[in-house]
Structures are given as structure tokens and as C-alpha cells.
Design a protein around this motif. Structure first.
Motif, mmCIF file in Angstrom:
data_model
loop_
_atom_site.group_PDB
_atom_site.id
_atom_site.type_symbol
_atom_site.label_atom_id
_atom_site.label_comp_id
_atom_site.label_asym_id
_atom_site.label_seq_id
_atom_site.Cartn_x
_atom_site.Cartn_y
_atom_site.Cartn_z
ATOM 1 N N ILE A 144 0.839 -1.204 0.000
ATOM 2 C CA ILE A 144 0.000 0.000 0.000
ATOM 3 C C ILE A 144 0.869 1.247 0.000
ATOM 4 O O ILE A 144 0.596 2.222 -0.718
ATOM 5 N N ARG A 145 1.922 1.255 0.805
ATOM 6 C CA ARG A 145 2.818 2.424 0.869
ATOM 7 C C ARG A 145 3.468 2.694 -0.489
ATOM 8 O O ARG A 145 3.717 3.841 -0.854
ATOM 9 N N THR A 146 3.727 1.630 -1.239
ATOM 10 C CA THR A 146 4.320 1.811 -2.571
ATOM 11 C C THR A 146 3.334 2.499 -3.506
ATOM 12 O O THR A 146 3.704 3.400 -4.267
ATOM 13 N N ILE A 147 2.074 2.098 -3.450
ATOM 14 C CA ILE A 147 1.040 2.736 -4.264
ATOM 15 C C ILE A 147 0.880 4.198 -3.882
ATOM 16 O O ILE A 147 0.645 5.067 -4.733
ATOM 17 N N LYS A 150 2.843 6.450 -3.242
ATOM 18 C CA LYS A 150 3.780 7.403 -3.850
ATOM 19 C C LYS A 150 3.194 8.080 -5.087
ATOM 20 O O LYS A 150 3.674 9.124 -5.512
ATOM 21 N N GLN A 151 2.146 7.467 -5.676
ATOM 22 C CA GLN A 151 1.555 7.996 -6.905
ATOM 23 C C GLN A 151 0.164 8.613 -6.679
ATOM 24 O O GLN A 151 -0.499 8.982 -7.651
ATOM 25 N N THR A 152 -0.307 8.690 -5.445
ATOM 26 C CA THR A 152 -1.663 9.176 -5.215
ATOM 27 C C THR A 152 -1.834 10.615 -5.681
ATOM 28 O O THR A 152 -0.878 11.389 -5.773
ATOM 29 N N LEU A 153 -3.086 10.978 -5.970
ATOM 30 C CA LEU A 153 -3.426 12.274 -6.535
ATOM 31 C C LEU A 153 -4.063 13.172 -5.489
ATOM 32 O O LEU A 153 -4.612 12.700 -4.490
#
Length: 502
Positions: free
Chosen positions: A273-276, A278-281
Motif C-alpha cells: 500500500i505504501r508503494t502505491i 507514492k503515486q496518489t493524486l
């Protein structure tokens, strides 16, 4: 999810869990299994790379005796309909079986009235010009022109009758034209756009049918999600079906999203989840980038989170198994026009998590923020976290295939890119399709075996794919990102035929 290993006692290859592909058909008076059978022909039957040699059979539609991949139509209770069947395959070259299902909903939208259709058209046209997005202006102008022509003709007829100017010949002509218009509405308008009027916008007249369609879809998908025979589900949708499938994804995620996550116990899940994150909007869609710097890397991260969530245990009894969402000729590209009144209202829906973006929006006001929030403490007193309900595309890849031509003259005017409305994490693949009528209205050709199609607008140095190769890569029956794909499947390890088929 750990990869299974061969039994040291028998040396036999492990049984791989099956995968399910669910196709949601588009608008129109569809026949049960009509879309499903054509789709399976394109994705499985005519893909020689997917099945081993012993699963090749003669094509009954080819007098020359060409070979296709074998499949069977099997009764199945999951659909709750005797009109529908499951299409299942033998073990493929990777030692895995695929089951294909159709979510059929056309019967629910039958009976849409002319008044409901007229109300929907009026709602579309009653907009300020500034609220009509550029990619929907063609739809708006064509609809507006047709309505103006009909209204002017009706006004001219009424004036002529009132002043007594209508001759016998003119009366006959007007009667013929009026009959033709009514026939056209009943023959084409109601069967196709009646479905749109019955589903797209939530209003008092549409709530019941929307609920019936969603209930049917949720029953099927929940049964597949909780079936231990499957570890992966691919949700494919065409036309209006993509709006239905998108809604189902959001409803399912609200129930099946990861919750009660603890730092030590769920270390691998939290890491994915933490990896995802990094790309949140940010919630404000006007600040979104036009694209991700590494879209392929983001999709690998989505696949890894899906892998972490697809197995259920005592602490997490609801697994998330939908790895991919594939849209074909989707009107979701016009959501700010069809679903809401303008782009500002649609983006407000994104910010309020009424709609889900890809990548997900962050909890905070900064891009790259978290999608987690704390929801109490466990029995040990340690804090527990949950992923918010608008983050379905943290664990599900979205591939959108479209054919944008020259306005309403060529291509598929219903389709288009998803980036502006839903974010840069959607993989948009543009194809150019040609059918028996050339480039005229290619909306139904995305899985056609007789159409000619090719990918367009590729990056420099990238080879173009056929439209069928684009579709097969999006569905990804071979699971390119699965770690086990680095290992040779049983059939390639020289195991006996009988042992592989057991």
C-alpha cells in the motif's frame, strides 16, 4: 500469495487456481451469451499461444479445417439464470484454467418509455454551452439538431392545420414522416438509448432499475470473490456496460477493501500500500498530471497489492480478487456530461469519493499522501488501519481501449481517453478499426475476428499491435506480472500428458 510447490512425495505439479473473466455487455437488445461467445472466440479460441497442442480442435466454422483452442459451455448456478452458461477452458500453457461469465442485464431495462427517453434527452440539452465538454460537443450538436428539426416540423404542421393550408397530399406526407419518426424512435432510440436513459443518471424514475442491475452484478461477483477455486477475476465491459461495471467495482471495494491492518501482522500488505501511495493524486482534478512517469511501474505495484489481498485468512475474511478492469468503447470518457452537469461537479464527486480515480486520491491535500486512515484498535490495543473506500484502483489495473475517429463520421464517437476524468493511472490504448463499412461506427468491433484493427499513437520505436493483440494483452490470461511465470509450467517441464490433465 505464495506460489504453490510440487509435492515431494509424488513429484506432481501443483494445481494452479483458476481465473474468472466476467464480461458486461453494452446497450441494445442483447441476446444472452451473444457478447460472451464472441468475446471468448477472440480472447481464447483463436489465440494459438494460449493452449497446448492437445487442446487444439477443428474450427466448426472453417471448412478448411483450421484449428482453434477447445472450450466447453457448462451450466453454472452462479449467474442465477437458466439462460446463461459458463464457458470454461482446458488447462492452458501455464497450467491454469479460465472460466468466462457474462453479466447479462438487458432484460431489466426493457420497457423504457418514450417519455423517459425524452426526459433524458432534454436533460442533456438543457446545459450552458460552457458546461458542454469539448469531447461531447459532437454528441450535443447532433442531438440538438435532431430535436430542432423535429420541433420545427411539428410547429409548421400545427400552423398549417390551424390556418387551413394542409392539402390532402401534404397530410399524407406528414403522416408518413410522423410514422417514420415514431418507428425510428421505437426501433432504434428505445432499444439502445433507452438503456442509457434507464441507467446513467440517478433519478426517481431510474433508481429501481439501477438497483436491480447492480444487485444482479453484485451477486455474481461476490460469489466469485468468495469461491476458493479462483484467485483472480478480470472485469471486462463494453459501452454502457462499462458504467455498470465501474459502479460495481466501487460498491465491491467498499465491502472488500483491506481493513483492520496492523503494522506487524500485515507488514507485507502495508508495504504494498505504501508503494502505491507514492503515486496518489490530490482531490482537485485540475492539478493532476497528464501522465505518470512510469505507468508500467505503477501497474506492477497495483498487481503486487492485488496479490497481497487475494488470499483470505482469519484476520481478513474478504479477499480482493479483481486484478483488472478493461473498458471497450466506453462512454465513461463523457462522464462529466452524461453523469453530472459539468466538469466542476464531476471533480467535486472525485474529491468527495463519490467517484474513484486512478491512481487513488490521497487522504490529505498533497499528492503522494496516504490512502489509509485509522479505524480503532485491535484486541491487543494496537492501532488498526483501513484503506479508504475510493481507492479501488490501488489494487486493480484499468486498461481503456478506444477508437476515436473524425468526429461522428468515423471511428467510435462514444469512446475516448479517461485521463482527464479519472486520472493518469488508466492505460489508454487507441486502436483504429475497420469493418465491412470501413471506418463508419466501429463501436462493436473491438473483439471482432473479421474486422481489421491496429494500435495507433504508440511511442517511438514501439511496434504496433493488432486490435485483438491489444485486447488479449489487456485481459492478460497469461498473467505477465505473476512471479510464478518466471518458472516453467508443467507442460513445458516434460510431464506426461495424463499427469498434466489430472
Amino acid at each position: 500469495m505464495p506460489d504453490p510447490v510440487a509435492s515431494p512425495a509424488t513429484g506432481k505439479a501443483p494445481r494452479k487456481l483458476s481465473q474468472a473473466v466476467v464480461i458486461v455487455h453494452g446497450m441494445g437488445e442483447q441476446r444472452p451469451m451473444g457478447t460472451l461467445r464472441g468475446f471468448v472466440q477472440a480472447v481464447w479460441s483463436h489465440d494459438p499461444a494460449r493452449a497446448p497442442f492437445y487442446a487444439h480442435v477443428a474450427d466448426p466454422d472453417d471448412p478448411a479445417g483450421a484449428k482453434i483452442n477447445q472450450s466447453w459451455i457448462t451450466p453454472d448456478s452462479r449467474t442465477n439464470s437458466y439462460e446463461l452458461r459458463r464457458i470454461t477452458t482446458p488447462y492452458d500453457v501455464d497450467g491454469r484454467r479460465t472460466d468466462f461469465y457474462e453479466l447479462y442485464w438487458a432484460d431489466i431495462t426493457q420497457g423504457t418509455t418514450r417519455g423517459r427517453l425524452a426526459a433524458w434527452v432534454t436533460n442533456l440539452l438543457w446545459r450552458k454551452p460552457a458546461d458542454v465538454p469539448r469531447d461531447a460537443r459532437g454528441l450535443y450538436l447532433v442531438t440538438l439538431s435532431a430535436v430542432i428539426v423535429v420541433l420545427c416540423a411539428a410547429l409548421a404542421l400545427a400552423t398549417s392545420v390551424w390556418q387551413g393550408y394542409v392539402s390532402w397530399a401534404a397530410g399524407v406526407l406528414v403522416t408518413i414522416l410522423a410514422s417514420f419518426i415514431i418507428w425510428s424512435v421505437d426501433r432504434f432510440g428505445l432499444p439502445y438509448f433507452g438503456d442509457v436513459a434507464a441507467y446513467v443518471r440517478a433519478e426517481a424514475a431510474t433508481v429501481e432499475k439501477r438497483a436491480l442491475i447492480r444487485d444482479r452484478g453484485l451477486r455474481l461477483l461476490k460469489r466469485l470473490m468468495m469461491d476458493d477455486a479462483y484467485d483472480r477475476i478480470v472485469l471486462v465491459s463494453h459501452s454502457l456496460g462499462s458504467m455498470i461495471a465501474y459502479d460495481l467495482l466501487q460498491i465491491l471495494w467498499a465491502d472488500f477493501r483491506p481493513r483492520k491492518l496492523e503494522a506487524i501482522r500485515d507488514k507485507a500488505k502495508l508495504k504494498a500500500i505504501r508503494t502505491i501511495e507514492k503515486q496518489t493524486l490530490v482531490a482537485d482534478g485540475s492539478g493532476w498530471p497528464d501522465g505518470l512517469g512510469d505507468l508500467a511501474g505503477f501497474q506492477r505495484d497495483q498487481w503486487e497489492l492485488y496479490r497481497q489481498l487475494r488470499t483470505r485468512d482469519a484476520d481478513h475474511p474478504l479477499p480482493w480478487k479483481i486484478s483488472d478492469f478493461v473498458t471497450l468503447g466506453s462512454p465513461l470518457t463523457h462522464s462529466e456530461f452524461l453523469v453530472t452537469y459539468n466538469l466542476a461537479e464531476f471533480r467535486r464527486g472525485i474529491a468527495e469519493r463519490l467517484f474513484s480515480a486512478c491512481p487513488p486520491i490521497a487522504e490529505g491535500a498533497v499528492a503522494g499522501g496516504t490512502v489509509l486512515y485509522q479505524e480503532g484498535r485491535g484486541l491487543s490495543g494496537k492501532p488498526q488501519r483501513a484503506v479508504h473506500h475510493g481507492a479501488v484502483f490501488a489494487a486493480t489495473r484499468w486498461t481503456n481501449i478506444f477508437d476515436r475517429g473524425n468526429g461522428w463520421l468515423t471511428g467510435d464517437p462514444i469512446s475516448g481517453s479517461m485521463t482527464e476524468n479519472f486520472g493518469p493511472g488508466v492505460e489508454n490504448v487507441q486502436v483504429e478499426l475497420r469493418g465491412s463499412l470501413g471506418r463508419i461506427f466501429t463501436h462493436t468491433l473491438y473483439w471482432s475476428l473479421t474486422a481489421n484493427g491496429v494500435e495507433v499513437a504508440m511511442p517511438a520505436g514501439v511496434a504496433s499491435r493488432s486490435h485483438l493483440a491489444v485486447l488479449r494483452d489487456a485481459v492478460d490470461l497469461g498473467r505477465k506480472l505473476e512471479p510464478s511465470q518466471a518458472k516453467a509450467p508443467a507442460i513445458r517441464q516434460g510431464l506426461p500428458f495424463q499427469q498434466v490433465m489430472k
